[in-house]
Design a protein around this motif. Structure first.
Motif, short mmCIF file in Angstrom:
data_model
loop_
_atom_site.label_atom_id
_atom_site.label_comp_id
_atom_site.label_asym_id
_atom_site.label_seq_id
_atom_site.Cartn_x
_atom_site.Cartn_y
_atom_site.Cartn_z
N LYS A 189 0.82 -1.22 -0.02
CA LYS A 189 0.03 0.00 0.19
C LYS A 189 0.73 1.43 -0.11
CE LYS A 189 -1.73 1.55 3.75
NZ LYS A 189 -2.76 1.61 5.24
N ILE A 190 0.63 2.33 -0.90
CA ILE A 190 1.35 3.60 -0.76
C ILE A 190 0.26 4.61 -0.24
CG2 ILE A 190 2.56 5.22 -2.23
CD1 ILE A 190 3.30 3.13 -3.96
N THR A 191 0.70 5.24 0.59
CA THR A 191 -0.12 6.29 1.25
C THR A 191 0.50 7.66 1.02
OG1 THR A 191 -0.85 4.95 3.09
CG2 THR A 191 -1.17 7.39 3.29
N GLY A 192 -0.33 8.76 0.42
CA GLY A 192 0.61 9.94 0.52
C GLY A 192 0.09 10.91 1.61
N VAL A 193 1.04 11.62 2.00
CA VAL A 193 0.71 12.63 3.01
C VAL A 193 1.09 14.16 2.41
CG1 VAL A 193 1.56 13.46 5.21
CG2 VAL A 193 1.02 10.96 4.99
N GLY A 194 0.32 14.98 2.69
CA GLY A 194 0.84 16.41 2.39
C GLY A 194 -0.28 17.41 2.99
N ARG A 195 0.07 18.72 2.79
CA ARG A 195 -0.90 19.79 3.12
C ARG A 195 -2.09 20.05 2.24
NH1 ARG A 195 3.91 23.88 4.38
NH2 ARG A 195 4.40 23.34 2.04
N ASN A 196 -1.89 19.84 0.97
CA ASN A 196 -2.64 20.20 -0.25
C ASN A 196 -3.51 19.07 -0.53
OD1 ASN A 196 -3.94 20.69 -2.57
ND2 ASN A 196 -2.23 21.93 -3.42
N ARG A 197 -4.85 19.04 0.07
CA ARG A 197 -5.83 18.01 -0.06
C ARG A 197 -6.22 17.72 -1.62
NH1 ARG A 197 -9.85 15.12 2.83
NH2 ARG A 197 -11.49 14.44 1.24
N ASN A 198 -6.39 18.75 -2.35
CA ASN A 198 -6.74 18.58 -3.53
C ASN A 198 -5.53 17.80 -4.49
OD1 ASN A 198 -9.02 20.21 -3.33
ND2 ASN A 198 -7.97 22.02 -4.47
N ASN A 199 -4.39 18.02 -4.32
CA ASN A 199 -3.22 17.47 -4.74
C ASN A 199 -3.45 16.08 -4.52
OD1 ASN A 199 -0.51 17.50 -6.17
ND2 ASN A 199 0.07 17.04 -4.45
N LEU A 200 -3.51 15.56 -3.16
CA LEU A 200 -3.70 14.06 -2.97
C LEU A 200 -4.75 13.55 -3.52
CD1 LEU A 200 -2.72 14.86 0.94
CD2 LEU A 200 -1.31 13.75 -0.76
N VAL A 201 -5.97 14.12 -3.68
CA VAL A 201 -7.01 13.59 -4.40
C VAL A 201 -7.01 13.35 -5.83
CG1 VAL A 201 -9.47 14.28 -5.22
CG2 VAL A 201 -8.74 14.90 -2.92
N LYS A 202 -6.18 14.17 -6.56
CA LYS A 202 -5.67 14.04 -7.95
C LYS A 202 -4.94 12.94 -8.19
CE LYS A 202 -4.37 17.77 -10.46
NZ LYS A 202 -3.21 18.71 -10.92
N ALA A 203 -4.12 12.90 -7.18
CA ALA A 203 -2.95 11.55 -7.00
C ALA A 203 -3.75 10.47 -6.82
CB ALA A 203 -1.71 11.76 -5.89
N LYS A 204 -4.63 10.25 -5.99
CA LYS A 204 -5.36 8.97 -5.71
C LYS A 204 -6.18 8.58 -6.99
CE LYS A 204 -8.23 6.35 -2.80
NZ LYS A 204 -9.33 6.38 -1.54
N GLU A 205 -6.84 9.66 -7.53
CA GLU A 205 -7.80 9.45 -8.93
C GLU A 205 -6.90 8.67 -9.92
OE1 GLU A 205 -11.10 12.90 -7.86
OE2 GLU A 205 -9.75 13.35 -9.50
N ARG A 206 -5.86 9.25 -10.02
CA ARG A 206 -4.83 8.60 -11.04
C ARG A 206 -4.15 7.62 -10.78
NH1 ARG A 206 -1.90 14.44 -13.06
NH2 ARG A 206 -3.90 15.41 -13.59
N GLY A 207 -4.47 6.94 -9.59
CA GLY A 207 -3.62 5.50 -9.24
C GLY A 207 -2.46 5.81 -8.91
N ILE A 208 -1.85 6.71 -8.38
CA ILE A 208 -0.46 6.97 -8.30
C ILE A 208 -0.40 6.73 -6.78
CG2 ILE A 208 1.41 8.69 -7.53
CD1 ILE A 208 0.15 10.55 -10.21
N ILE A 209 -1.20 7.14 -5.90
CA ILE A 209 -1.16 6.62 -4.28
C ILE A 209 -2.49 5.79 -4.13
CG2 ILE A 209 0.26 8.33 -3.36
CD1 ILE A 209 -2.15 9.95 -2.52
N ASP A 210 -2.69 5.04 -3.13
CA ASP A 210 -3.78 4.27 -2.80
C ASP A 210 -4.52 4.92 -1.66
OD1 ASP A 210 -2.88 1.82 -4.34
OD2 ASP A 210 -1.31 1.67 -2.98
#
Lengths: 304, 304
Positions: A52-73
């Motif tokens: 499992k790859i989890t993304g952490v950051g301050r910018n929620r929109n960026n993380l949503v985008k990364a998840k939608e693109r399958g970059i993070i789980d």
């Protein structure tokens, strides 16, 4: 008989692949899902990583985008929560943020977790991160030499690390088992891993990366101080030469503040080289100038 | 009726093409069939030019190769003979050779011939070539801004000039009709033509091309003075940044000797920019440094 030999070969082959490309972490958290963090996630998935790859950051929109693109789980904007399952935490932010990230993640880190980073400065990073690591958590500093013109998650590229170098800088406190696991991580995404001391790393990269960035910024400024409109006459040469002056300024002023002494040393060295050239112009010594140019051209061919 | 309209349209269309892309020279001689000279020959053929292109140079093997590849139609190693039919002569050599080439071709030039060049320095070139032009021969100085990494005839490329800028630098002695024909020549191979005075040209190109070359050579030398082996750690940034230090040294020392005062002026300007950066490092003024970086990054986006 043939079948037995084939099966044996297949087993050895599979085992060998596991040894050389093993990413031995069930859960990975990447703090900072930008160009480097996003590319690492993609490259891991491409290498066959099934955890499992989890993304952490301050910018929620960026993380949503990364998840939608399958970059993070999965993702979290709360650092301590985002790292709590992680066997590996990769800090993939600007080096200026490392100390504050270390403070934010420390309460969430689980026993036995390994923390690494991707910063282009190592002595300061070790000084800023290591003291905040809880007992039983291992920090290994690393610097994958990768980048491209575009920044942010939109530039993320699963091939970014392929065939590039990664420097790891173990110090006296570095756990050897953790070091080997981090080396395997970078090898799994295609990198050639090199060991250096943090001090050696910082002087090498002051010379080949940090100082040239400062020079490129200074060069652009010297042109616009004369006349901004001149820039449009820059052909391919100036375009290439000043490409690194497109790098985000805060990222680079952070690098400069954290590796200031080494960069100043190499800037002074460059200043001496430049003064030598200027003297040759003042003396109209064109043969001497040609000799300096030849020396540089011959050496430049060493860059792969 | 339809046929008549079509025929009329076809005539206008053809006439229009002739007006906008007319290369009004029956015979063209290119002195120096290297990257620029060879590319010009290819680009002319590509644009539909049907006249004869003769190559002139000292290296017979090079000229044989150019003819075998269909880049030129004929060649001569004797300058005065190679230019005797020419309605247009293009000097496409290193600027250091211009004066000697002018002396070699002058006895062969026919009445009404136009001579131009591709040098990246203009005041000195005009001073070195114009006095040798016979009465009734017209010299127009030009500088097509084109180049690529590879040099010599092997790099010749019919698209090299496409969409790039070409500077023409008419002076008080320049014939207006000849100037217009030279502008049409560069337009025919796809260039955007700009007028400048020779003095303006030389200061502009000292700033955006000649000085950055000197800086790139100085930068490579400052790295190898520290340790040659360091160059191999240069990532994409250093590779791009120092690409122009691969340029042939003699070509660039010739440019420097012919535009020394302007280059020295811009080198001193760059020196001031660099000193400002060094002072910010000495004072650990990272906010100030970030401001300088921002100014450069914002301006750098102006380069197309």
């Amino acid at each position: 008989m043939k079948f037995v030999i084939y099966t044996a070969w297949a087993c050895i082959h599979k085992y060998w692949r596991v040894i050389i490309r093993n990413v031995d972490f069930r859960n990975i958290t990447i703090v900072g899902v930008g160009l480097i963090g996003g590319s690492l996630a993609l490259a891991l998935k491409k290498s066959g990583y099934k955890g499992k790859i989890t993304g952490v950051g301050r910018n929620r929109n960026n993380l949503v985008k990364a998840k939608e693109r399958g970059i993070i789980d999965e993702f979290s904007t709360v650092h301590a929560r985002g790292v709590q399952d992680a066997d590996l935490v990769v800090i993939a932010a600007s080096v200026g943020q490392f100390e504050s990230i270390a403070k934010k993640i420390k309460s969430g880190l689980k026993q036995g977790a390994i923390v690494t980073d991707v910063g282009s400065v190592k002595s300061a990073v070790i000084k800023n991160v290591e003291p905040f690591m809880p007992e039983g958590v291992f920090f290994v500093a690393s610097h994958p030499i990768a980048g491209k013109e575009s920044s942010g998650i939109d530039g993320a590229d699963g091939d970014l690390f392929n065939n590039a170098r990664c420097i790891v800088t173990p110090g006296p406190r570095t756990d050897r088992k953790a070091l080997n696991k981090i080396k395997s991580l970078w090898k799994a995404v295609g990198m050639k891993v090199v060991n250096m001391s943090p001090e050696e790393h910082d002087l090498v990269f002051a010379t080949v990366s940090h100082m040239p960035h400062v020079v490129a910024y200074a060069l652009v400024n010297s042109i616009i101080d004369a006349d901004k409109k001149l820039l449009r006459f820059g052909g391919g040469g100036l375009r290439d030469f000043t490409r690194i002056a497109l790098s985000p300024e805060q990222l680079w002023s952070d690098v400069c503040s954290q590796n200031g002494d080494d960069i100043l040393k190499t800037l002074n060295r460059f200043h001496a080289s430049l003064s030598k050239m200027i003297k040759l112009f003042e003396k109209s010594d064109w043969k001497g100038l040609e000799g300096e140019f030849r020396k540089a051209r011959e050496a430049r061919t060493l860059i792969e």
